[in-house]
Design an enzyme around this catalytic site. Sequence first.
Site, PDB file in Angstrom:
ATOM      1  N   CYS A 124      41.802  45.078  44.848  1.00  0.00           N
ATOM      2  CA  CYS A 124      42.524  44.493  45.990  1.00  0.00           C
ATOM      3  C   CYS A 124      44.028  44.501  45.733  1.00  0.00           C
ATOM      4  CB  CYS A 124      42.058  43.064  46.252  1.00  0.00           C
ATOM      5  SG  CYS A 124      40.316  42.910  46.698  1.00  0.00           S
ATOM      6  N   CYS A 175      40.865  39.998  42.547  1.00  0.00           N
ATOM      7  CA  CYS A 175      40.259  41.327  42.614  1.00  0.00           C
ATOM      8  C   CYS A 175      41.304  42.390  42.249  1.00  0.00           C
ATOM      9  CB  CYS A 175      39.726  41.526  44.034  1.00  0.00           C
ATOM     10  SG  CYS A 175      39.330  43.203  44.494  1.00  0.00           S
TER      11      CYS A 175
END
Length: 104
Positions: A31, A28
């Site tokens: 992230c 991600c």
Amino acid sequence: MIREVNAKELKEITKEGLHLVDIYGSNCSPCKYLAEVLESFDIDYPFVSILKLNADENPELRRELQIFGVPTILLYKNGEIIERQVSSMSFEELEEFLAPHLYD
């Protein structure tokens, strides 16, 4: 200090005190950006407990906590989730997110 935890450790550690939990995905991009922000935040706020939990490796807990997107930030206080944010945050946004809870 930022600490990587599993589902069992998360439940045990968050029973007492204030803990910022980063639920993230391995691939991600937001992230990864948040991870960099948390590294800086940890330097400026070493007294804040920061925990990281890989959502991909903990699907049961993800369902239990109703995590539908990553990154998700959970703020625990004495075993209860008191704040939740689904998205990455800048350093300043993270400060605003935590400010009401740091000194109460």
